[in-house]
Design a protein around this motif. Structure first.
Motif, PDB file in Angstrom:
ATOM      1  N   GLY A  76      31.973  59.911   1.446  1.00  0.00           N
ATOM      2  CA  GLY A  76      33.357  59.537   1.166  1.00  0.00           C
ATOM      3  C   GLY A  76      34.413  60.457   1.758  1.00  0.00           C
ATOM      4  O   GLY A  76      35.549  60.456   1.316  1.00  0.00           O
ATOM      5  N   TRP A  97      25.603  63.399  -2.323  1.00  0.00           N
ATOM      6  CA  TRP A  97      26.714  62.906  -1.495  1.00  0.00           C
ATOM      7  C   TRP A  97      27.363  61.697  -2.147  1.00  0.00           C
ATOM      8  O   TRP A  97      28.587  61.625  -2.266  1.00  0.00           O
ATOM      9  N   MET A  98      26.544  60.744  -2.565  1.00  0.00           N
ATOM     10  CA  MET A  98      27.109  59.516  -3.129  1.00  0.00           C
ATOM     11  C   MET A  98      27.832  59.797  -4.447  1.00  0.00           C
ATOM     12  O   MET A  98      28.849  59.180  -4.759  1.00  0.00           O
ATOM     13  N   ALA A  99      27.295  60.753  -5.205  1.00  0.00           N
ATOM     14  CA  ALA A  99      27.943  61.104  -6.467  1.00  0.00           C
ATOM     15  C   ALA A  99      29.333  61.674  -6.206  1.00  0.00           C
ATOM     16  O   ALA A  99      30.306  61.306  -6.868  1.00  0.00           O
ATOM     17  N   ARG A 120      31.129  61.078  -3.610  1.00  0.00           N
ATOM     18  CA  ARG A 120      31.947  59.980  -3.094  1.00  0.00           C
ATOM     19  C   ARG A 120      32.490  59.128  -4.239  1.00  0.00           C
ATOM     20  O   ARG A 120      33.675  58.810  -4.293  1.00  0.00           O
ATOM     21  N   ASP A 121      31.604  58.785  -5.191  1.00  0.00           N
ATOM     22  CA  ASP A 121      32.001  57.833  -6.217  1.00  0.00           C
ATOM     23  C   ASP A 121      32.880  58.451  -7.291  1.00  0.00           C
ATOM     24  O   ASP A 121      33.758  57.792  -7.830  1.00  0.00           O
ATOM     25  N   MET A 122      32.624  59.687  -7.663  1.00  0.00           N
ATOM     26  CA  MET A 122      33.432  60.306  -8.717  1.00  0.00           C
ATOM     27  C   MET A 122      33.161  61.804  -8.735  1.00  0.00           C
ATOM     28  O   MET A 122      32.162  62.250  -9.297  1.00  0.00           O
ATOM     29  N   VAL A 167      34.567  64.463 -10.106  1.00  0.00           N
ATOM     30  CA  VAL A 167      34.581  65.254 -11.340  1.00  0.00           C
ATOM     31  C   VAL A 167      33.279  65.062 -12.122  1.00  0.00           C
ATOM     32  O   VAL A 167      32.646  66.026 -12.566  1.00  0.00           O
ATOM     33  N   ALA A 168      32.860  63.810 -12.239  1.00  0.00           N
ATOM     34  CA  ALA A 168      31.618  63.537 -12.963  1.00  0.00           C
ATOM     35  C   ALA A 168      30.435  64.197 -12.259  1.00  0.00           C
ATOM     36  O   ALA A 168      29.513  64.697 -12.903  1.00  0.00           O
ATOM     37  N   ALA A 169      30.476  64.224 -10.931  1.00  0.00           N
ATOM     38  CA  ALA A 169      29.398  64.864 -10.178  1.00  0.00           C
ATOM     39  C   ALA A 169      29.318  66.341 -10.525  1.00  0.00           C
ATOM     40  O   ALA A 169      28.235  66.884 -10.775  1.00  0.00           O
TER      41      ALA A 169
END
Lengths: 309, 354, 274
Positions: free
Chosen positions: B74, B208-210, B212-214, B216-218
């Motif tokens: 992202g 990486w995808m985490a 990209r998607d969010m 803070v949550a990552a």
């Protein structure tokens, strides 16, 4: 010293034009959160329309007055920019509401590509002139202080005055009119604005039209100086660092950022360039903006960004 | 045989975690590789290799690298051309300045150099997001354009500014004819595509995808944003750098910085968007589309007896790309790859969709 | 109410669970955003194995409190002792390393990934293979992937979401998404689990399921749980101790029964004192 001042003035003039393009960026970003990569393509499109209409309209209607031709061409080009703004809102933005910034950015890249191809298909892809009667001869000022005075181009001077006028007009529009107030409300909070009955779609069409107007003015000034051709589209890339430097949401930031970049580019090219092999103009603005970004991410006048969880 | 997964039960997690869990897909892939490695070299003409297959494969590789950064992590990049250039010029210098440097080593070193520069320009991504990062990567683009043009050392003080690579060989086998070039490129691309696929289905890919998607949550589940972002920049620019080496050495032979201009960067980004953000096959589909469209616009009207001028084709290509990008972003952000998998899904249930 | 009262109150819990030592001690925490005070001088502690609820009206600072605990926000004043050690300037990923996991009020799943991959990210900290091994997907990396997959399948079984494991989370109904988010936190095998309104927007059945999961987690794995919840029935039923916030200040703390009868708490909820 005289040479330094000449460079300085030259930089200020160039910077004024960057400011004009940056202004388009800022307006759109403020009102819709879209980082409009297509602003450069809009400048090219508007300039092409202006120059070709000025050529065609007298042929169609059979008259020879340059003034009338320019006037009608300006109106036609502006009308075209409004149609364009409407089409962009209808076909693209309204379908991408609430998408992330990166998606919107890529969408405007698509719009930019489309406009480049579309404009050149409609209007041709040669180099065209815009003749709005800008003075072409240089003027000399401060002759009392330096030998031979300081040479500045009258054309640049007129352009700077026009640019300054445009900024004042836009500032008044934003502060004093009802539409301007609505625009600012939308900029602050889309949902809140919508909930008190401000129609978002209409506002976006207006903002893109205003940005189209800024693009048209920039296109005319730039085109009458250097001719209308494809490279105009790339001028917008120069304006990117300006917005970063000035702050994405600040109109004065766009102006002052433009001046800083314009002056910085010219001075660095003359005084630092030779040490590095020349041609540093193409990256100087970017590196300056990047360095600045690391120290102050929101730019000179931008609002501080706070992430909330 | 019909495309079905009925009756194919997985008895271990290893079987469930294969790249192609359905055996028809495994067969299709094997067939594709067979065609690519055996059939095409036998039947392909020189024009195919030179004008279509080699550029398609190399651009696919570059798009694959970019997709890791944009599609999986992202982070936007408008400077892909710059990282290709770094790979190409670095490998060139390793070849020219070190006697007996093998091509493959130079290629990997070129990739590593691109990694270093990529990570360097990726550092701002730790503080800034989205459009700001676009500006940072554009800075990389303009700076490298300038550096390879103006700093003589990079081009071995070539007077014309153009450099060239001749007489390439791998393990003593010369890479001269279009077929050998094609096979070499194909091998490299397959190896990298497999490794990229492995990465995106492993822990690193999920990081990486985490992010990209969010993001803070990552971070809250223990992913270090710095490590995830920089590793994406590193892997992405390594692959892009290798693609740059191939583009310069194999496809062009002789090149100037203009070969890696901002137009190249945009072209690659469009491949990723049209092919599909966040998918490996998307890079190939996007590259195929973008390589083939101008050829089709040239050939098809010609066959119909209404040839278009070069300028018109260029403008048409611009308009079609632009329109398609907006279309895909609105309708299907996962691009052609997603349309493909939706098609497969339908086929799987055909002819009884319920 | 003073500290000693509170601690003695904690000894007798409704469920009769055994409670351990104080695991997290928050002392005089104050948090400001610019001029806005989110939390003012808040102190309370969390004991091992207990279910500790934080309640209060909207905007009371409950979520901010969780954000302070796992390092998303950094309070301007106050001390935080975790397992007896004072911590300074903790980043969220470091909190995760120390065994603190959480869910969010507005679901914060990775919407582009499948249920399985989302929960697998929860195992990330425990994965040791490096990027080169993963690129080859061979030997250790593959075995590790399978070993963690088995753990994740246990979580999936526990939460009864087997049938959606390959579905992209964006396509799941709200209640299931909440469950997946809990699964992602559980996959990390946390010792302290922070749940921010896990039952908000659910119907009665879904709430019952979620309650059961929370109690099971607490019971089977001994996980300490900090719970923010608006449903008073749930809070009073399953909590060992409750802390009440209002306008960023602590107005009550103790066993559910005590808190229920606390004058300040009643007036805060009924709005008589403002």
């Amino acid at each position: 010293m005289g040479f330094f001042l000449e460079t300085l003035f030259g930089g200020l003039m160039a910077g004024m034009l960057y400011s004009l393009i940056a202004l388009g960026f800022v307006l759109i970003y403020k009102a819709s959160g879209v980082f409009n990569f297509a602003q450069g393509a809009m400048v090219l499109f508007a300039a092409l329309a202006m120059s070709r209409f000025a050529e065609w309209i007298p042929q169609w209607l059979g008259f020879e007055s340059l003034l009338l031709a320019n006037l009608l061409a300006f109106i036609a080009a502006m009308a075209l920019m409004v149609v364009l703004a409407w089409a962009i809102e209808r076909l693209c933005l309204s379908k991408l509401v609430n998408q992330e910034g990166i998606t919107l950015l890529m969408a405007t890249l698509g719009i930019a590509y489309f406009l480049d191809g579309f404009g050149q298909t409609l209007f041709g892809s040669d180099i065209y002139n815009i003749n709005v009667g800008m003075p072409k001869d240089p003027a000399f000022i401060l002759e009392g202080m330096f030998e031979g005075g300081v040479m500045i181009s009258k054309e640049d001077l007129v352009a700077a005055v026009i640019a300054a006028l445009l900024v004042v007009v836009l500032a008044l529009f934003f502060q004093k009119t009802k539409t301007g107030r609505a625009l600012r409300a939308v900029a602050d909070d889309h949902q809140a604005a919508q909930s008190i009955g401000i129609p978002l779609n209409k506002i976006w069409v207006i903002v893109w039209s205003v940005a189209g107007f800024a693009a048209l003015v920039a296109g005319i000034i730039w085109g009458s100086k250097l001719g209308v051709q494809f490279t105009l589209s790339l001028v917008a890339l120069k304006a990117l660092p300006v917005v970063i430097l000035g702050g994405l949401t600040s109109v004065p930031g766009a102006i002052i950022g433009g001046l800083i970049i314009g002056v910085g580019e010219k001075l660095s090219e003359i005084y630092i360039g030779p040490m590095l092999g020349g041609g540093i103009e193409i990256w100087f603005a970017y590196v300056l903006a990047l360095g600045f970004l690391l120290v102050r991410p929101q730019g000179l006048f931008g609002e501080k960004i706070i992430d909330r969880v | 045989m019909l495309y079905r997964e009925n009756g194919q039960f997985k008895t271990s997690y290893a079987a469930d975690q294969q790249i192609f869990p359905i055996f028809q897909e495994r067969w299709a892939m094997a067939l594709l590789l067979l065609v690519a490695f055996v059939v095409l070299p036998l039947v392909g003409s020189e024009y195919w290799f030179r004008a279509i297959l080699i550029p398609f494969l190399i651009l696919s590789l570059a798009a694959l690298g970019l997709n890791i950064l944009v599609g999986y992590c992202g982070q936007i990049s408008l400077g892909t051309g710059a990282f290709m250039a770094v790979g190409a010029y670095a490998a060139y210098n390793f070849m020219v300045r070190i006697d007996g440097m093998p091509l493959i080593v130079a290629m990997l070193l070129g990739g590593l150099s691109a990694t270093v520069i990529g990570v360097l320009f990726g550092i701002p991504s730790l503080r800034i997001k989205g459009l700001y990062l676009a500006v940072a990567t554009l800075a990389a683009q303009f700076f490298t354009d300038w550096a390879f043009l103006r700093i003589g050392w990079f081009t071995n003080n070539s007077s014309s500014g153009s450099v060239s690579m001749a007489r390439l060989d791998v393990f003593g086998l010369p890479i001269e004819s279009p077929v050998t070039k094609y096979l070499f490129v194909l091998t490299v691309v397959c190896v990298f595509a497999l490794m990229a696929k492995n990465l995106v289905r492993s822990a690193v890919g999920r990081q990486w995808m985490a992010i990209r998607d969010m993001d803070v949550a990552a971070a809250v589940i223990g992913i270090r944003p710095m490590y995830a972002k920089l590793s994406a920049f590193a892997v992405s620019s390594f692959i892009v750098g290798v693609a740059g080496v191939l583009w310069a050495f194999i496809h062009l032979g002789a090149w100037e910085p203009a070969a890696f201009s901002i137009d190249r960067s945009f072209q690659l980004l469009f491949m990723v968007i049209i092919g599909g953000l966040g998918s490996i096959s998307g890079a190939f589909l996007g590259a195929a589309f973008i390589v083939l469209l101008p050829l089709a616009l040239d050939q098809v009207p010609h066959l119909l007896g209404i040839p278009l001028s070069t300028a018109t084709i260029t403008h048409l290509v611009h308009m079609i790309f632009g329109a398609l990008i907006v279309f895909f972003l609105i309708v299907e952000p996962h691009g052609l790859a997603k349309l493909w998998s939706v098609g497969k899904q339908k086929l799987r249930l055909w002819p009884f969709p319920h | 109410m003073n500290m000693t009262d509170m601690n003695s109150a904690a000894a007798a819990t409704p469920s009769g669970r055994r409670q351990g030592e104080v695991i997290l001690d928050l002392q005089n925490i104050s948090l400001r955003f610019g001029g806005v005070k989110a939390l003012t001088d808040i102190s309370f502690n969390i004991r091992e194995h207990e279910i500790r609820s934080i309640i209060g009206p909207n905007g009371a600072g409950k979520s901010s409190m969780l954000n302070v605990i796992n390092g998303v926000y950094h309070p301007q004043e106050g001390r935080i002792l975790y397992r007896g050690e004072e911590r300074r300037r903790l980043e969220p990923y470091m909190a995760a390393r120390q065994g603190i996991a959480r869910t969010f009020q507005n679901i914060a799943l990775f919407k582009g990934m499948s249920v399985l991959d989302n929960i697998m990210t929860g195992r990330n900290l425990k994965m040791k293979s490096n990027i080169f091994q993963q690129a080859l997907y061979w030997g250790a990396a593959q075995q590790e992937e399978i070993a963690h997959r088995e753990k994740v399948e246990e979580v999936i079984d526990f939460l009864e979401i087997q049938n959606v494991r390959k579905t992209p989370v964006g396509q799941l109904p709200y209640g299931l998404q909440k469950r997946v988010e809990l699964g992602r936190a559980l996959a990390a095998e946390p010792s302290l689990l922070l749940l921010d309104e896990p039952m908000a927007g659910m119907n009665v059945e879904e709430k019952q399921d979620m309650c059961r999961f929370i109690l099971d987690v607490n019971d089977q794995f001994g996980t300490t749980i900090v719970l923010i919840e608006h449903d008073m029935g749930v809070v009073m039923d399953i909590s060992d101790r409750v802390v009440v916030l209002d306008y960023g200040k602590k107005i009550g703390d103790g066993a559910p029964d005590e808190v229920r009868n606390n004058e300040d708490v009643i007036s805060a909820y009924l709005g008589t004192s403002h």
